[in-house]
Write a protein that holds these residues in place. Structure first.
Motif, short mmCIF file in Angstrom:
data_model
loop_
_atom_site.label_atom_id
_atom_site.label_comp_id
_atom_site.label_asym_id
_atom_site.label_seq_id
_atom_site.Cartn_x
_atom_site.Cartn_y
_atom_site.Cartn_z
N ASN A 292 6.66 -1.86 -5.43
CA ASN A 292 6.10 -2.88 -6.10
C ASN A 292 4.72 -2.65 -6.81
OD1 ASN A 292 8.15 -4.89 -5.51
ND2 ASN A 292 7.24 -5.08 -3.57
N VAL A 293 4.41 -3.30 -7.61
CA VAL A 293 3.05 -3.13 -8.61
C VAL A 293 1.94 -3.05 -7.53
CG1 VAL A 293 1.63 -4.43 -10.04
CG2 VAL A 293 4.00 -4.55 -10.43
N THR A 294 1.12 -2.19 -7.93
CA THR A 294 -0.06 -1.94 -7.00
C THR A 294 -1.09 -1.35 -8.00
OG1 THR A 294 1.09 -1.08 -5.12
CG2 THR A 294 -1.12 -0.60 -5.00
N LYS A 295 -2.11 -2.09 -8.36
CA LYS A 295 -3.03 -1.77 -9.37
C LYS A 295 -4.45 -1.53 -8.82
CE LYS A 295 -0.76 -3.75 -13.29
NZ LYS A 295 -0.56 -4.67 -14.27
N VAL B 206 -1.43 5.05 -2.01
CA VAL B 206 -0.29 4.25 -2.14
C VAL B 206 1.00 5.16 -1.76
CG1 VAL B 206 1.20 2.70 -3.35
CG2 VAL B 206 -1.40 2.59 -3.46
N PRO B 207 1.58 5.16 -0.59
CA PRO B 207 2.71 5.99 -0.28
C PRO B 207 3.80 5.92 -1.69
CG PRO B 207 2.15 4.66 1.44
CD PRO B 207 1.49 4.18 0.27
N ARG B 208 4.42 7.08 -1.65
CA ARG B 208 5.46 7.18 -2.86
C ARG B 208 6.68 6.07 -2.60
NH1 ARG B 208 6.06 10.75 -5.93
NH2 ARG B 208 5.01 12.63 -4.86
N LEU C 129 -1.76 -5.94 -4.97
CA LEU C 129 -0.62 -5.52 -4.06
C LEU C 129 0.38 -6.61 -4.49
CD1 LEU C 129 -2.08 -5.05 -0.46
CD2 LEU C 129 -2.05 -3.61 -2.30
N SER C 130 1.25 -6.00 -5.38
CA SER C 130 2.50 -6.87 -5.99
C SER C 130 2.01 -7.93 -6.97
CB SER C 130 3.47 -7.21 -4.98
OG SER C 130 2.77 -8.50 -4.26
N THR C 131 2.68 -8.70 -7.23
CA THR C 131 2.26 -9.91 -8.16
C THR C 131 1.67 -11.08 -7.51
OG1 THR C 131 4.55 -10.64 -8.21
CG2 THR C 131 3.62 -9.09 -10.25
N ARG C 132 1.60 -11.10 -6.13
CA ARG C 132 1.31 -12.07 -5.22
C ARG C 132 0.00 -11.94 -4.38
NH1 ARG C 132 6.10 -13.76 -2.04
NH2 ARG C 132 4.72 -15.40 -1.36
N THR D 292 6.79 -9.47 -1.37
CA THR D 292 6.68 -8.11 -2.44
C THR D 292 5.28 -7.30 -1.74
OG1 THR D 292 5.09 -9.72 -3.34
CG2 THR D 292 7.27 -9.71 -4.04
N VAL D 293 4.98 -7.46 -0.35
CA VAL D 293 3.87 -6.37 -0.02
C VAL D 293 4.81 -5.51 0.82
CG1 VAL D 293 1.86 -5.92 1.27
CG2 VAL D 293 1.89 -7.88 -0.42
N SER D 294 4.77 -4.35 0.61
CA SER D 294 5.32 -3.26 1.48
C SER D 294 4.97 -3.17 2.98
CB SER D 294 5.25 -1.87 0.91
OG SER D 294 6.01 -1.75 -0.30
N ARG D 295 5.78 -2.82 3.67
CA ARG D 295 5.53 -2.91 5.43
C ARG D 295 4.13 -1.93 5.29
NH1 ARG D 295 10.96 -0.57 6.60
NH2 ARG D 295 11.98 -2.32 5.55
N ALA D 296 4.05 -0.57 4.69
CA ALA D 296 2.63 -0.13 4.76
C ALA D 296 2.30 0.35 3.39
CB ALA D 296 2.99 1.32 5.33
N HIS D 297 1.84 -0.61 2.60
CA HIS D 297 1.49 -0.73 1.07
C HIS D 297 0.48 0.21 0.96
CE1 HIS D 297 2.63 -3.04 -2.48
NE2 HIS D 297 1.69 -2.51 -2.97
N VAL D 298 -0.80 0.10 1.25
CA VAL D 298 -1.81 0.99 1.17
C VAL D 298 -2.52 1.69 2.48
CG1 VAL D 298 -4.17 0.77 0.09
CG2 VAL D 298 -2.35 -0.46 -0.85
N ARG D 299 -3.05 2.91 2.25
CA ARG D 299 -3.75 3.33 3.63
C ARG D 299 -5.11 3.41 2.97
NH1 ARG D 299 -2.59 7.70 7.67
NH2 ARG D 299 -4.92 8.64 7.87
N VAL D 300 -6.14 3.27 3.80
CA VAL D 300 -7.65 3.68 3.49
C VAL D 300 -8.04 4.53 4.55
CG1 VAL D 300 -8.19 1.30 2.61
CG2 VAL D 300 -8.61 1.92 4.96
N ASP D 301 -8.89 5.67 3.74
CA ASP D 301 -9.35 6.78 4.59
C ASP D 301 -10.78 6.99 4.10
OD1 ASP D 301 -9.14 8.37 6.40
OD2 ASP D 301 -7.45 9.84 5.45
N TYR D 302 -11.57 7.71 4.99
CA TYR D 302 -12.75 8.03 4.73
C TYR D 302 -12.77 9.75 4.75
CZ TYR D 302 -17.69 8.60 4.79
OH TYR D 302 -19.07 8.72 4.26
N ARG D 303 -13.23 10.47 3.79
CA ARG D 303 -13.40 11.67 3.73
C ARG D 303 -14.77 12.15 3.49
NH1 ARG D 303 -7.81 12.89 0.40
NH2 ARG D 303 -6.36 11.96 1.88
#
Length: 131
Positions: free
Chosen positions: A93-96, A87-89, A118-121, A68-79
């Motif tokens: 799955n649930v991402t809160k 979170v990519p389009r 990341l998802s329910t798990r 239930t976790v996507s291949r590339a679920h979340v990207r972190v960046d420093y600006r």
């Protein structure tokens, strides 16, 4: 004081191999804060552009068995204004973040301590701290 990213999974889940990632300077200079990951005893200092997911750049062995976790679920960046997550389009799955659904393709600022689901798990604790 360093920040921490702590990932919790259900008992009996696959455990990652230990690894440490070094910090990277942000474009235009050094980050004024850090984002660190502690996953089942392994510590990861996140770099701008790192990805959490089954095929990500950080702890992908850990996420590999969580369907239930996507291949590339979340990207972190420093600006210039600090750390953020995106979170990519394509993530279905649930991402809160702090209990609220994260809008897709909309950078979310990370300023202090946050709970990321990341998802329910898979639940992650994010913490940003000054160097």
């Amino acid at each position: 004081r360093l920040g921490a990213l702590v990932i919790r999974r259900h008992p009996g889940a696959h455990q990652p191999e230990s690894a440490t990632l070094s910090a990277q300077a942000a474009p235009g200079g050094e980050p004024t804060t850090v984002l660190q990951a502690v996953i089942d005893g392994a510590t990861y200092q996140l770099r701008p552009g790192d990805v959490l997911g089954r095929e990500g750049t950080v702890a992908k062995d850990y996420f590999a068995d969580i369907g239930t976790v996507s291949r590339a679920h979340v990207r972190v960046d420093y600006r210039k204004d600090g750390w953020c997550l995106l979170v990519p389009r394509a993530v279905r799955n649930v991402t809160k973040l702090d209990g609220r659904e994260v809008p897709r393709d909309d950078p979310q600022p990370l300023r202090a301590s946050h709970k990321l689901q990341l998802s329910t798990r898979c639940e992650i604790h994010l913490e940003v701290a000054r160097q």
